[in-house]
Design an enzyme around this catalytic site. Sequence first.
Site, PDB file in Angstrom:
ATOM      1  N   ASP A 108      20.099  32.875   7.589  1.00 18.60           N
ATOM      2  CA  ASP A 108      21.075  32.063   6.859  1.00 18.60           C
ATOM      3  C   ASP A 108      20.405  30.771   6.402  1.00 18.60           C
ATOM      4  O   ASP A 108      19.388  30.350   6.956  1.00 18.60           O
ATOM      5  CB  ASP A 108      22.289  31.722   7.745  1.00 18.60           C
ATOM      6  CG  ASP A 108      23.349  30.932   6.976  1.00 18.60           C
ATOM      7  OD1 ASP A 108      23.756  31.390   5.891  1.00 18.60           O
ATOM      8  OD2 ASP A 108      23.742  29.842   7.433  1.00 18.60           O
ATOM      9  N   SER A 109      21.006  30.139   5.411  1.00 17.57           N
ATOM     10  CA  SER A 109      20.490  28.844   4.961  1.00 17.57           C
ATOM     11  C   SER A 109      20.558  27.812   6.093  1.00 17.57           C
ATOM     12  O   SER A 109      19.810  26.846   6.082  1.00 17.57           O
ATOM     13  CB  SER A 109      21.323  28.356   3.776  1.00 17.57           C
ATOM     14  OG  SER A 109      22.691  28.334   4.131  1.00 17.57           O
TER      15      SER A 109
ATOM     16  N   GLY B   6      24.140  26.422  -1.441  1.00 18.16           N
ATOM     17  CA  GLY B   6      25.300  26.699  -2.305  1.00 18.16           C
ATOM     18  C   GLY B   6      25.223  26.179  -3.724  1.00 18.16           C
ATOM     19  O   GLY B   6      25.767  26.780  -4.641  1.00 18.16           O
TER      20      GLY B   6
ATOM     21  N   CYS C 118      24.200  35.194   4.692  1.00 17.37           N
ATOM     22  CA  CYS C 118      24.502  34.038   3.849  1.00 17.37           C
ATOM     23  C   CYS C 118      25.000  34.598   2.518  1.00 17.37           C
ATOM     24  O   CYS C 118      24.306  35.412   1.891  1.00 17.37           O
ATOM     25  CB  CYS C 118      23.220  33.234   3.644  1.00 17.37           C
ATOM     26  SG  CYS C 118      23.371  31.882   2.466  1.00 17.37           S
TER      27      CYS C 118
ATOM     28  N   THR D 223      25.436  33.045  -0.295  1.00 17.22           N
ATOM     29  CA  THR D 223      24.691  32.536  -1.445  1.00 17.22           C
ATOM     30  C   THR D 223      23.386  33.326  -1.601  1.00 17.22           C
ATOM     31  O   THR D 223      23.027  33.735  -2.709  1.00 17.22           O
ATOM     32  CB  THR D 223      24.415  31.024  -1.278  1.00 17.22           C
ATOM     33  OG1 THR D 223      25.651  30.380  -0.922  1.00 17.22           O
ATOM     34  CG2 THR D 223      23.888  30.419  -2.541  1.00 17.22           C
TER      35      THR D 223
ATOM     36  N   GLU E 119      29.392  20.712   7.966  1.00 20.30           N
ATOM     37  CA  GLU E 119      28.055  20.184   8.277  1.00 20.30           C
ATOM     38  C   GLU E 119      28.097  18.750   8.812  1.00 20.30           C
ATOM     39  O   GLU E 119      27.209  18.328   9.535  1.00 20.30           O
ATOM     40  CB  GLU E 119      27.160  20.222   7.030  1.00 20.30           C
ATOM     41  CG  GLU E 119      26.848  21.621   6.537  1.00 20.30           C
ATOM     42  CD  GLU E 119      25.606  22.222   7.186  1.00 20.30           C
ATOM     43  OE1 GLU E 119      24.728  21.462   7.595  1.00 20.30           O
ATOM     44  OE2 GLU E 119      25.542  23.468   7.280  1.00 20.30           O
TER      45      GLU E 119
ATOM     46  N   CYS F 240      32.142  32.627   2.580  1.00 21.25           N
ATOM     47  CA  CYS F 240      31.061  31.701   2.951  1.00 21.25           C
ATOM     48  C   CYS F 240      31.044  31.641   4.472  1.00 21.25           C
ATOM     49  O   CYS F 240      32.101  31.559   5.108  1.00 21.25           O
ATOM     50  CB  CYS F 240      31.311  30.308   2.372  1.00 21.25           C
ATOM     51  SG  CYS F 240      30.166  29.072   3.024  1.00 21.25           S
ATOM     52  N   THR F 241      29.840  31.688   5.002  1.00 17.15           N
ATOM     53  CA  THR F 241      29.684  31.785   6.459  1.00 17.15           C
ATOM     54  C   THR F 241      30.259  30.595   7.227  1.00 17.15           C
ATOM     55  O   THR F 241      30.587  30.715   8.395  1.00 17.15           O
ATOM     56  CB  THR F 241      28.183  31.886   6.776  1.00 17.15           C
ATOM     57  OG1 THR F 241      27.522  30.815   6.087  1.00 17.15           O
ATOM     58  CG2 THR F 241      27.629  33.209   6.317  1.00 17.15           C
ATOM     59  N   HIS F 242      30.362  29.418   6.575  1.00 20.64           N
ATOM     60  CA  HIS F 242      30.874  28.230   7.284  1.00 20.64           C
ATOM     61  C   HIS F 242      32.391  28.241   7.442  1.00 20.64           C
ATOM     62  O   HIS F 242      32.927  27.534   8.286  1.00 20.64           O
ATOM     63  CB  HIS F 242      30.534  26.953   6.500  1.00 20.64           C
ATOM     64  CG  HIS F 242      29.131  26.478   6.682  1.00 20.64           C
ATOM     65  ND1 HIS F 242      28.045  27.265   6.399  1.00 20.64           N
ATOM     66  CD2 HIS F 242      28.638  25.296   7.117  1.00 20.64           C
ATOM     67  CE1 HIS F 242      26.943  26.574   6.642  1.00 20.64           C
ATOM     68  NE2 HIS F 242      27.277  25.378   7.078  1.00 20.64           N
TER      69      HIS F 242
HETATM   70  N1  DGL Z   1      25.601  30.063   4.234  1.00 23.40           N
HETATM   71  C1  DGL Z   1      26.085  29.691   2.941  1.00 23.40           C
HETATM   72  C2  DGL Z   1      26.978  30.795   2.375  1.00 23.40           C
HETATM   73  O1  DGL Z   1      27.451  31.656   3.087  1.00 23.40           O
HETATM   74  C3  DGL Z   1      26.835  28.393   2.977  1.00 23.40           C
HETATM   75  C4  DGL Z   1      25.979  27.196   3.201  1.00 23.40           C
HETATM   76  C5  DGL Z   1      25.063  26.870   2.039  1.00 23.40           C
HETATM   77  O2  DGL Z   1      25.549  26.514   0.954  1.00 23.40           O
HETATM   78  O3  DGL Z   1      23.854  26.991   2.246  1.00 23.40           O
HETATM   79  O4  DGL Z   1      27.235  30.791   1.203  1.00 23.40           O
END
Ligand code: DGL
Length: 277
Positions: free
Chosen positions: A14-15, A47, A77, A79, A162, A196-198
Amino acid sequence: MASTPKPGRIGVFDSGYGGLTILKGILDELPQYDYLYLGDNARAPYGGRSFDIVFDFTRQAVEELFRRGCHLVILACNTASAKALRSIQQHVLPVSYPDRRVLGVIRPTVEAVGEITKSGHVGLLATPGTVRSHSYRMEVEKLCPGVEITEQACPMWVPLVETGEALSPGADYFVQKYIDEVMTQDPDIDTLVLGCTHYPILLSKIKRHVPEGVQIISQGDIVGKSLKEYLSRHPEMDAKCSKGGTVEFLTTENAESFDGFAQLFLDCPVSSQRITL
Ligand code: DGL
């Protein structure tokens, strides 16, 4: 005769932290495997980044996980799944890693959503990058023709998580704002996808602002179940995934910060190692 490769851990990329919500879903479903999680925290968030950059960063991360012995990598992720997965599958793997596999989170999510919606009207809540890529729309058109999807960018939601503000009273303003916007665009929506994972970290607030009768879909469980199915359909890949029940964490940022924040996502102590990509 070609020798059988040494089994390796399943890579989860993941990012940053968000993929931990996916890892949690995978661990619930498949605790017996070994996992290597990599968060590119130093360069997150992805993102708002361009296609080329997300592709370059994701490719570097995947190759690092391959070097560390993974035969299978999950892009946890949205994105990266939206902007890099297809190119990696079509151009990188066949040329350089023909026996390795990289899977994303969008396809399994869309497959599940197609079965859940009754009205055939679905809302997607995601980062601006995922929305701009229209990857969800394209998968919906392919896999669930007849389902209508409204894509809503939620640029403030990742920053809220975050910065540790996900549960603060001020967060409600932005949570409500994007939900109202998507529901105004299509009041027939009966299923909202957290693309989105968050976003599962904001779930208690999201539930408060979603109209009654609208279902909210988080991806962790869906991806866990879909990986289980994938491994049972691909015994040759299953044999290449080691089964010791361990999880290790890598981050490109400070390990102590990662460990502290990761506990919020995983609900258990985490001890990571910092690496450079
Ligand atoms: N993990 C990213 C997603 O699922 C969200 C966080 C980012 O923008 O890096 O899109």
